[in-house]
Design a protein around this motif. Structure first.
Motif, mmCIF file in Angstrom:
data_model
loop_
_atom_site.group_PDB
_atom_site.id
_atom_site.type_symbol
_atom_site.label_atom_id
_atom_site.label_comp_id
_atom_site.label_asym_id
_atom_site.label_seq_id
_atom_site.Cartn_x
_atom_site.Cartn_y
_atom_site.Cartn_z
ATOM 1 N N GLY A 64 10.180 -2.811 2.075
ATOM 2 C CA GLY A 64 8.851 -3.347 1.803
ATOM 3 C C GLY A 64 7.844 -2.298 2.245
ATOM 4 O O GLY A 64 7.984 -1.731 3.326
ATOM 5 N N ASP A 73 7.951 -3.421 -3.226
ATOM 6 C CA ASP A 73 9.239 -3.789 -2.643
ATOM 7 C C ASP A 73 10.300 -3.068 -3.454
ATOM 8 O O ASP A 73 10.173 -2.963 -4.678
ATOM 9 C CB ASP A 73 9.489 -5.299 -2.742
ATOM 10 N N GLU A 131 15.588 -7.582 -1.689
ATOM 11 C CA GLU A 131 14.660 -6.652 -1.037
ATOM 12 C C GLU A 131 15.343 -5.851 0.069
ATOM 13 O O GLU A 131 15.953 -6.394 0.967
ATOM 14 C CB GLU A 131 13.494 -7.439 -0.428
HETATM 15 MG MG MG Z 1 8.953 -7.705 2.823
#
Ligand code: MG
Ligand code: 4AD
Length: 459
Positions: free
Chosen positions: A385, A374, A382
């Motif tokens: 990902g 991430d 975040e």
């Molecule tokens: Mg994610």
């Protein structure tokens, strides 16, 4: 032909005849002269139109309301006023569409919360004008980046029969009668549905993207993505756009390298190609934004193992609302603490516990982690990902069995591991989170034209 205000502000055109069409931002009359600021959406700045009392419709012009549409033709001259280089001395002003005092965007500043209730009008404000110009340019920059790097652009389907992330967040697509569906063994019988099976809106184009990567090498998709996730936060939308590259013959380290190069490219692009908008955000939305983005463009993104991140969070002595323990997912508060307090810049977290990640991620030799990454950034957490994918058929099948994922509907995905399987990796970047990051805007509802969130779908 109308002239775009942006073009004139950039290159000037003294004494040239010009005609501008746009919407009135403000009107002021002083000593028999009427000054109108007109904005046509092409730039943050509008142009000042000077109307003298000799114009035949001068009295109508003086009474014109904010928000009215008009066309002003005349001569561009250097402006004696400070803060603007050019102004238009009008020879004619045609009022195209009036707006009276009930127009909600009168001069005063409005809160973003209020503007969200008038999302049909907010593109006409300075802030949203800047946001949606930045968004448009960034979308083009994304295609440019991948094109320059020889990635194939693939349109993965929007209607799909697979729940890529396996999190059960699929919006159902069905033409069955919702009040009286045909039933089979106490369940709606989807074999009688439009596609003869259960289908939904895509949560990610990744799985289909992988098939193309195993034919074209490097590919990406960039399209709308849907998640029926009941998260009412400033960073989750039910409909958002995702950029999903996938590279064949690539490892997790290659994946992180691509993500870093990509994010830096977009930072530089915003600073160079959207300089006016970025200056606007720096002044009105987040002081120091330009410095921050320049810093990111020049930084080396930090890489930290998940286990190390847990260790550091535990040693921080901070009382987090959510528990910090090896095996648990990182919450936004943890992600932000890592990227803001521990590292002070963009940070990759690598190799997460397998039990909190999707079935397709490559299993590491330690037996308990997968090759996931991430990318965390200050203020948001975040933003990306991704992972290296499990390319070994036997390992993939056993992991799916362990997780209770039926192999039969994914026969095509497993086939890609049967013939010519190769290591490959990719990631997903949330486009709205990127726009938030680059503009300083703090709510995802304010970087997408018409936001869709739980219990909210206007128009
Ligand atoms: Mg994610
Ligand atoms: O981490 P996510 O769920 O990963 C995937 O979907 C993978 N299939 C990607 C891949 O490996 N090809 O989502 C990727 C990114 C997140 O990091 C986040 O930026 C964004 O998509 N995202 C959302 N953005 C807005 N609203 C939501 N509800 C989002 N969910 C994910």
């Amino acid at each position: 032909m109308r002239t775009r205000i942006k073009e004139v502000l950039e290159r000037g055109a003294e004494s040239a005849p010009c005609s501008f069409s746009g919407w009135v931002r403000s009107v002021r009359t002083s000593k028999g002269i009427c000054f109108i600021v007109l904005n046509d959406g092409s730039s943050v700045d509008g142009i000042q139109v000077v109307a003298e009392s000799t114009l035949p419709n001068f009295s109508d012009i003086c009474r014109i309301g904010t928000g009215s549409a008009l066309t002003a033709a005349g001569t561009l001259v250097e402006s004696p006023a400070v803060g603007q280089k050019w102004e238009l001395v009008a020879k004619s002003i045609e009022i195209i569409g009036n707006a009276d005092e009930s127009y909600p965007l009168q001069k005063k500043r409005h809160t973003f919360e209020y503007l969200r209730t008038i999302s049909h009008l907010r593109p006409r404000t300075n802030t949203f004008g800047a946001v949606f110009r930045l968004r448009s340019k960034l979308a083009q920059a994304i295609h440019r980046f991948f094109s320059e790097n020889n990635f194939l652009y693939v349109h993965t389907p929007i209607i799909t029969a697979s729940d890529c992330e396996g999190a059960g967040e699929l919006f159902r697509v069905s033409t069955l009668d919702a009040a009286k569906p045909p039933m089979l063994d106490g369940q709606p019988d989807f074999s009688q549905d439009f596609f003869g099976q259960k289908t939904g809106l895509t949560v990610s184009g990744q799985l289909e993207g992988e098939l193309f990567a195993q034919a074209f090498g490097d590919i990406y998709t960039f399209g709308p993505t849907f998640r029926a996730e009941n998260s009412n936060t400033a960073r989750h939308a039910s409909e958002f756009w995702m950029i999903v590259p996938e590279m064949a013959f690539a490892t997790l380290a290659d994946d992180a390298d691509l993500a870093e190069k990509f994010v830096k490219y977009l930072c530089n692009f915003a600073l160079e190609e959207c300089a006016d908008e970025m200056a606007f955000f720096d002044k009105h939305v987040e002081n120091g934004l330009i410095e921050r983005i320049r810093g990111v463009a020049e930084a080396d993104f930090y890489r930290m193992e998940y286990s190390d991140a847990i260790d550091r969070l535990q040693r921080s002595g901070v009382a987090f609302a959510y528990p910090v323990e090896w095996g648990l997912d990182l919450q936004t508060e943890h992600e932000r603490y890592i990227t803001e307090q521990i590292v002070g810049g963009p940070t990759f977290i690598l190799n997460y516990p397998k039990d909190i990640k999707a079935f397709y991620m490559r299993q590491n030799d330690d037996g308990r982690t997968v090759a996931a990454m991430d990318l965390l950034v200050p203020r948001i957490g975040e933003i990306i990902g991704g992972s290296q994918r499990e390319e070994r058929l036997d390992r993939l099948e056993s992991r799916m069995a362990e997780m209770g994922i039926a192999a039969e509907p994914l026969w095509w995905y497993l086939d890609s591991r049967r013939w010519g399987s190769c290591p490959h990796a990719g990631f997903g970047l949330g486009f709205e989170r990127l726009v938030m990051y680059l503009s300083g805007m703090e709510n995802i509802r304010d970087v997408i034209p018409f936001p869709r969130t739980p219990r909210h779908c206007e128009f």
